[in-house]
Scaffold this motif. Structure first.
Motif, PDB file in Angstrom:
ATOM      1  N   ASN A  31      19.785  49.945 -12.959  1.00 52.21           N
ATOM      2  CA  ASN A  31      19.102  49.485 -14.187  1.00 52.21           C
ATOM      3  C   ASN A  31      20.186  50.679 -15.763  1.00 52.21           C
ATOM      4  OD1 ASN A  31      17.301  47.188 -14.160  1.00 52.21           O
ATOM      5  ND2 ASN A  31      15.822  48.975 -13.391  1.00 52.21           N
ATOM      6  N   ASP A  32      20.851  51.829 -15.088  1.00 58.33           N
ATOM      7  CA  ASP A  32      21.628  52.377 -15.697  1.00 58.33           C
ATOM      8  C   ASP A  32      22.846  52.919 -14.224  1.00 58.33           C
ATOM      9  OD1 ASP A  32      19.967  54.731 -14.397  1.00 58.33           O
ATOM     10  OD2 ASP A  32      18.329  54.540 -15.653  1.00 58.33           O
ATOM     11  N   ALA A  33      23.649  54.040 -14.877  1.00 57.91           N
ATOM     12  CA  ALA A  33      24.231  54.666 -14.198  1.00 57.91           C
ATOM     13  C   ALA A  33      23.355  55.628 -13.527  1.00 57.91           C
ATOM     14  CB  ALA A  33      25.068  55.363 -15.655  1.00 57.91           C
ATOM     15  N   MET A  34      22.373  56.068 -13.703  1.00 59.35           N
ATOM     16  CA  MET A  34      22.207  57.317 -12.586  1.00 59.35           C
ATOM     17  C   MET A  34      21.142  56.548 -11.481  1.00 59.35           C
ATOM     18  SD  MET A  34      22.095  59.631 -13.888  1.00 59.35           S
ATOM     19  CE  MET A  34      23.925  59.413 -14.894  1.00 59.35           C
ATOM     20  N   GLU A  35      20.863  55.074 -11.637  1.00 59.41           N
ATOM     21  CA  GLU A  35      20.272  54.380 -10.265  1.00 59.41           C
ATOM     22  C   GLU A  35      21.867  53.496  -9.950  1.00 59.41           C
ATOM     23  OE1 GLU A  35      17.957  50.601 -10.896  1.00 59.41           O
ATOM     24  OE2 GLU A  35      16.208  52.188 -12.361  1.00 59.41           O
ATOM     25  N   ALA A  36      23.402  53.563 -10.491  1.00 59.92           N
ATOM     26  CA  ALA A  36      24.343  53.063  -9.570  1.00 59.92           C
ATOM     27  C   ALA A  36      24.403  53.915  -8.983  1.00 59.92           C
ATOM     28  CB  ALA A  36      25.036  52.651 -11.377  1.00 59.92           C
TER      29      ALA A  36
END
Length: 120
Positions: A31-36
């Motif tokens: 859902n976002d860069a951190m999750e990526a």
């Protein structure tokens, strides 16, 4: 083979993942860069990243820059609701910038095939 789909809009992410799945790929969603980054740390078999351009906190371009700084050279495809301009298309390290439109299914399939062939 896994393809990481990064999109802050769950519906858009699911639609992109469904397109990739219909083309024979195994999508993973973030859902976002951190999750990526977490997904990349968890799954060593990710071979390509498809990211939305406009996300809160960290944009798709910022995610690309961050990954390149960390030495991650996975193929990277950016999706945007806007018409990508020439400068955006020429972003270093970016394999393709595609518009989220009626042609996306076809364009995404072609871009994924080209990106994987280059990095194959």
């Amino acid at each position: 083979m896994h393809i990481l789909v990064v999109d802050d809009d769950p519906l858009a992410g699911e639609m992109t993942a469904a397109l990739l799945e219909s083309q024979g790929h195994e999508p993973l969603l973030a859902n976002d860069a951190m999750e990526a980054v977490e997904q990349l740390d968890t799954h060593s078999d990710i071979q390509l990243i498809v990211s939305d351009m406009h996300m809160p906190l960290v944009s798709g371009l910022a995610l690309l820059a961050m990954l390149r700084e960390q030495g991650n050279n996975l193929p990277f495809i950016l999706l945007t609701g806007d018409t990508p301009d020439a400068a955006l298309q020429q972003t270093p390290g970016l394999n393709a910038c595609l518009r989220k439109d009626a042609e996306l299914a076809w364009n995404l399939e072609v871009a994924v095939r080209q990106a994987l062939a280059l990095h194959g």
